[in-house]
Design a protein around this motif. Structure first.
Motif, short mmCIF file in Angstrom:
data_model
loop_
_atom_site.label_atom_id
_atom_site.label_comp_id
_atom_site.label_asym_id
_atom_site.label_seq_id
_atom_site.Cartn_x
_atom_site.Cartn_y
_atom_site.Cartn_z
N ASN A 1 6.44 8.60 1.80
CA ASN A 1 6.39 9.38 0.57
C ASN A 1 7.33 10.59 0.66
N ASP A 2 7.80 11.06 -0.47
CA ASP A 2 8.58 12.30 -0.48
C ASP A 2 7.70 13.44 0.05
N GLY A 3 8.19 14.16 1.04
CA GLY A 3 7.39 15.19 1.69
C GLY A 3 6.57 14.66 2.85
N GLY A 4 6.67 13.37 3.10
CA GLY A 4 5.89 12.74 4.16
C GLY A 4 6.58 12.83 5.52
N ARG A 5 5.86 12.39 6.53
CA ARG A 5 6.35 12.51 7.91
C ARG A 5 6.05 11.24 8.69
N LEU A 6 7.05 10.79 9.44
CA LEU A 6 6.94 9.63 10.32
C LEU A 6 6.99 10.10 11.77
N ILE A 7 5.99 9.68 12.56
CA ILE A 7 5.94 9.99 13.99
C ILE A 7 6.09 8.67 14.74
N ILE A 8 7.13 8.56 15.57
CA ILE A 8 7.43 7.27 16.20
C ILE A 8 8.15 7.45 17.53
N PRO A 9 7.73 6.73 18.58
CA PRO A 9 8.51 6.70 19.83
C PRO A 9 9.68 5.72 19.67
N VAL A 10 10.86 6.14 20.08
CA VAL A 10 12.06 5.31 19.93
C VAL A 10 12.76 5.21 21.28
N GLY A 11 13.20 3.99 21.61
CA GLY A 11 13.94 3.79 22.85
C GLY A 11 13.39 2.63 23.65
N ASN A 12 14.15 2.23 24.66
CA ASN A 12 13.72 1.15 25.54
C ASN A 12 13.25 1.74 26.87
N ASP A 13 14.16 1.84 27.85
CA ASP A 13 13.78 2.42 29.14
C ASP A 13 13.48 3.91 29.03
N GLN A 14 14.27 4.61 28.23
CA GLN A 14 14.05 6.04 28.02
C GLN A 14 13.62 6.24 26.57
N GLN A 15 12.37 6.62 26.39
CA GLN A 15 11.80 6.75 25.05
C GLN A 15 11.62 8.22 24.69
N GLN A 16 11.85 8.51 23.43
CA GLN A 16 11.66 9.85 22.90
C GLN A 16 10.74 9.78 21.68
N LEU A 17 9.79 10.71 21.60
CA LEU A 17 8.94 10.80 20.43
C LEU A 17 9.72 11.52 19.33
N LYS B 1 0.81 -1.21 0.00
CA LYS B 1 0.00 0.00 0.00
C LYS B 1 0.85 1.27 0.00
N ALA B 2 2.16 1.14 0.11
CA ALA B 2 3.07 2.29 0.15
C ALA B 2 3.14 2.95 -1.22
N PRO B 3 3.58 4.24 -1.28
CA PRO B 3 4.07 5.06 -0.16
C PRO B 3 2.94 5.77 0.58
N PHE B 4 3.27 6.23 1.80
CA PHE B 4 2.32 6.91 2.67
C PHE B 4 2.75 8.36 2.90
N ASP B 5 1.76 9.24 3.00
CA ASP B 5 2.05 10.65 3.30
C ASP B 5 2.41 10.86 4.76
N GLY B 6 1.92 9.95 5.60
CA GLY B 6 2.22 10.03 7.03
C GLY B 6 2.21 8.63 7.62
N ILE B 7 3.10 8.39 8.57
CA ILE B 7 3.14 7.12 9.30
C ILE B 7 3.19 7.44 10.79
N ILE B 8 2.32 6.79 11.53
CA ILE B 8 2.28 7.00 12.97
C ILE B 8 2.42 5.65 13.66
N VAL B 9 3.32 5.56 14.62
CA VAL B 9 3.60 4.30 15.31
C VAL B 9 3.20 4.44 16.77
N THR B 10 2.34 3.54 17.24
CA THR B 10 1.78 3.67 18.59
C THR B 10 2.41 2.71 19.59
N ALA B 11 3.65 2.30 19.31
CA ALA B 11 4.45 1.50 20.24
C ALA B 11 5.90 1.90 20.04
N ALA B 12 6.71 1.67 21.06
CA ALA B 12 8.09 2.16 21.02
C ALA B 12 9.02 1.15 20.37
N ALA B 13 9.74 1.61 19.34
CA ALA B 13 10.73 0.77 18.66
C ALA B 13 12.10 0.97 19.30
#
Length: 212
Positions: free
Chosen positions: A167-183, A143-155
């Motif tokens: 997609n070009d011009g698109g945006r990914l929102i994702i929490p990253v980290g284990n014990d200390q996570q950053q959006l 189904k790609a590409p996507f204009d926006g991707i949102i991840v609701t769990a921490a990678a």
């Protein structure tokens, strides 16, 4: 979409006081009945600004975080139309997205949660959502590409498959980290990826591999 309830409006007003300013997000928060996504024993907490357990070791995110992540998608340079959500969960974030964007594609690895979420989407009369039982680390390549991707769990680290499906011009929102996570907010500009850290967060982990 459901009509605004008194409690929904109060929640939207609370989030506005917390700094959420986009009227499209606030309207969606007011209109989507959060109580239908909450287990019966916790329905009295449905309109509190807090995360709650939904079973299978998963949670429904704090309304502020749902609103914040959605607002970040809307602030992308392009006008997002096709959104990929990783982690359907209860379906609350899915419903908020569906109330704003043209198409929402949502991936969930726990089949029972996906089934319940699909039933709720039908109850709310949303027909712009496609759901897949799959590994969120892999995204939804067909189904790609996507204009926006949102991840609701921490990678633990940034999933390359999701970056590749942006997609070009698109945006990914994702929490990253284990014990200390950053959006994290990642914008794609051609072959360049611009990353910024938004704030500290706390999510359940993004699990790869075997589906449930």
């Amino acid at each position: 979409m459901a009509l605004s309830s008194r409690r929904g409006l109060q929640l939207a007003q609370l989030l506005e006081q917390e700094g959420v300013s986009d009227n499209r997000v606030l309207t969606a928060i007011a209109n989507i009945p959060r109580d239908i996504f909450i287990p019966d024993a916790l329905k009295h907490k449905a309109y509190q600004n807090t995360a709650l357990p939904i079973g299978q070791g998963q949670t429904i995110s704090q309304p502020y975080i749902v609103a914040k992540m959605t607002e970040l998608l809307l602030k992308a340079d392009n006008t997002p139309k096709r959104i990929l959500e990783i982690g359907t969960g209860s379906g609350y974030q899915t419903a908020i997205l569906a109330g704003i964007f043209e198409q929402v594609f949502s991936v969930e690895r726990i089949k029972s949660l996906q089934f319940q979420a699909k039933r709720r989407m039908n109850q709310l009369d949303f027909h712009n959502i496609s759901m897949k039982h799959g590994d969120g680390w892999e995204g939804w390549k067909s189904k790609a590409p996507f204009d926006g991707i949102i991840v609701t769990a921490a990678a633990a680290e940034l999933p390359q498959a999701l970056v590749d499906q942006l997609n070009d011009g698109g945006r990914l929102i994702i929490p990253v980290g284990n014990d200390q996570q950053q959006l994290k907010c990642i914008d794609r500009k051609g072959d360049e990826f611009i990353e910024q850290t938004i704030e500290a967060v706390r999510f359940v982990p993004l699990v790869a591999g075997a589906l449930l």
